[in-house]
Write an enzyme that holds these catalytic residues in place. Structure first.
Site, short mmCIF file in Angstrom:
data_model
loop_
_atom_site.label_atom_id
_atom_site.label_comp_id
_atom_site.label_asym_id
_atom_site.label_seq_id
_atom_site.Cartn_x
_atom_site.Cartn_y
_atom_site.Cartn_z
N HIS A 172 -24.92 72.49 -80.12
CA HIS A 172 -23.78 71.97 -79.35
C HIS A 172 -23.74 70.46 -79.54
O HIS A 172 -24.62 69.75 -79.04
CB HIS A 172 -23.95 72.34 -77.86
CG HIS A 172 -22.89 71.81 -76.96
ND1 HIS A 172 -21.92 72.61 -76.39
CD2 HIS A 172 -22.64 70.55 -76.50
CE1 HIS A 172 -21.13 71.88 -75.63
NE2 HIS A 172 -21.55 70.63 -75.69
N GLU A 174 -15.99 77.24 -72.91
CA GLU A 174 -16.70 77.24 -71.63
C GLU A 174 -15.76 77.64 -70.49
O GLU A 174 -16.18 78.27 -69.52
CB GLU A 174 -17.28 75.85 -71.38
CG GLU A 174 -18.39 75.47 -72.35
CD GLU A 174 -18.80 74.02 -72.23
OE1 GLU A 174 -19.88 73.76 -71.66
OE2 GLU A 174 -18.05 73.15 -72.70
N ARG A 209 -17.63 73.55 -63.63
CA ARG A 209 -18.88 73.49 -64.38
C ARG A 209 -19.76 72.43 -63.74
O ARG A 209 -19.32 71.29 -63.49
CB ARG A 209 -18.60 73.10 -65.83
CG ARG A 209 -19.87 72.85 -66.64
CD ARG A 209 -19.65 71.73 -67.63
NE ARG A 209 -20.85 71.44 -68.41
CZ ARG A 209 -20.99 70.36 -69.16
NH1 ARG A 209 -20.02 69.48 -69.24
NH2 ARG A 209 -22.10 70.15 -69.83
N ARG A 269 -26.89 58.32 -74.98
CA ARG A 269 -28.25 58.66 -74.55
C ARG A 269 -29.21 58.64 -75.73
O ARG A 269 -28.89 59.11 -76.83
CB ARG A 269 -28.26 60.03 -73.88
CG ARG A 269 -27.70 60.03 -72.49
CD ARG A 269 -27.45 61.43 -71.96
NE ARG A 269 -26.11 61.90 -72.31
CZ ARG A 269 -25.64 63.11 -72.03
NH1 ARG A 269 -26.41 63.99 -71.42
NH2 ARG A 269 -24.41 63.46 -72.36
#
Length: 394
Positions: free
Chosen positions: A204, A380, A90, A237
């Site tokens: 998500h 994923e 990924r 973040r």
């Protein structure tokens, strides 16, 4: 074909060894809290389930640990690295260079490195994973699956910034979107499970957080933009912030541009608000009466609700919202905070259903809720494995 999937997040590594196209999972596991005092390691096969806690300082150390477990003579699942036909990686940011899954070459790695400035918490970790995998699994094809690919359908009115045109045409400054593999997977599962699901918001929530507005299976807007740093409040973040704050910090407070960048990416978000970056720690502290943690959770939920409102407008309606990823799947408290006082949008959750923990797709909304609320565990690794296999077959 045996395909090893390596999914390096900002503070975690998920991995899975699969036989494709039968989609048989040989083993799976995760290393989380990388860089913290104690990391959690899991390794699961049909015969064994191993859990360990020890410091994992970097992604490189973590990947070497994964290889060690795969090859363990007693509990491992392969005798030789040559058994693995491909390694799927990924990769968060493909910029304007990559819109599809691609074989990794020296040139591809150079582009991934170049884009590290736009995804500094992710692309460097992906490169580490690729380089380590090339050393350990030398005979396997190395393949990159890009988070940005799913969001190529975002229309120009949503992906273009209100800045001089040449910055888009010449410098490719635009909204790219991220977590695309996850948003694609859970939205397709939602469409399979709902009678009416043309207008969906996927949420998500992990150490990195993002939301996507999806209409008829296609991404039409996304909370992250040019890099995976804006939008929702995340583990470290800041998410959305007035750009003038950056100039104020540089001009008036004496910070360098690099220092501001580090503060916004690595010292902000839930960490900056509470001193903790892991939501499990924050919820635990909030339950003990920690006011900073209580407020941070409320702020996080408020930001999510704002985007639900704006995306419901962009979609001109709303059939379902989906919670996914580590926090979205496991934190009943965060789901409850997000869905409180949202009856105007037809969102009402069932408190008892919301408390159920399961690895299966589940609906947690009340029977009369106009908008369905689902928890869909993301996979994923499954999505990456199948994209890798399709590329190699074609």
């Amino acid at each position: 074909m045996k395909i090893l999937i390596i999914n390096s997040g900002s503070s975690s590594i998920k991995y899975q060894l699969m036989i494709v196209p039968t989609n048989e999972v040989i083993c799976s596991g995760m290393i989380d809290r990388i860089g913290l005092e104690t990391s959690n390691i899991t390794f699961k096969t049909a015969a064994n389930s191993i859990e360990e806690s020890l410091p994992i300082e970097t992604h490189k150390v973590g990947l070497q640990k994964v290889a060690e477990m795969l090859l363990d003579p007693e509990k491992g699942v392969i005798k030789s690295t040559s058994e693995i036909g491909a390694v799927g990686h990924r990769v968060v940011h493909g910029g304007s260079y990559f819109s599809d899954t691609t074989i990794i070459t020296k040139e591809v790695k150079e582009k991934i490195k170049e884009l590290s400035e736009l995804a500094p918490l992710h692309n460097p970790a992906h490169l580490v994973g690729i380089n380590v995998a090339e050393e350990i699994f030398a005979t396997a094809k190395q393949v990159a699956v890009f988070d940005t690919a799913f969001h190529q359908t975002i229309p120009v009115e949503a992906h273009k910034y209100a800045i001089p045109n040449y910055l888009l045409t010449e410098n490719k400054v635009r909204v790219y979107g991220f977590h695309g593999t996850s948003h694609k997977y859970v939205s397709e599962k939602a469409i399979e499970n709902l009678e009416k699901s043309s207008k969906i918001i996927t949420i998500h929530l992990g150490n990195g957080c993002s939301m996507t507005a999806i209409k008829d299976g296609k991404s039409i807007d996304h909370t992250m933009g040019f890099s995976p740093s804006n939008g929702l409040i995340m583990g470290t973040r800041a998410g959305d912030i007035d750009q003038s704050v950056i100039f104020y910090m540089v001009k008036n407070l004496g910070y360098s541009a690099d220092e501001v960048n580090s503060i916004l990416l690595k010292q902000s978000g839930m960490l900056g608000l509470t001193g903790y970056s892991d939501l499990r720690d924050i919820e635990s502290e909030a339950a003990k009466g920690n006011k900073d943690c209580e407020l941070a959770l409320l702020m996080n939920a408020y930001r999510i609700r704002k985007f639900i409102g704006s995306y419901a407008a962009a979609l001109n309606g709303l059939d379902a919202i989906i919670f996914t990823a580590g926090i979205g799947e496991n934190s009943s408290y965060m789901r409850q905070l997000v869905c409180t006082d949202m009856d105007y949008f037809g969102i009402e959750i069932d408190d008892e259903k919301n408390q159920i923990r399961s690895k299966e797709i589940r609906e947690i909304s009340k029977p009369n809720s106009k908008t369905k609320v689902l928890v869909i565990p993301t996979d994923e690794e499954y999505e990456i494995a199948n994209q890798v296999y399709q590329l190699l077959q074609n």
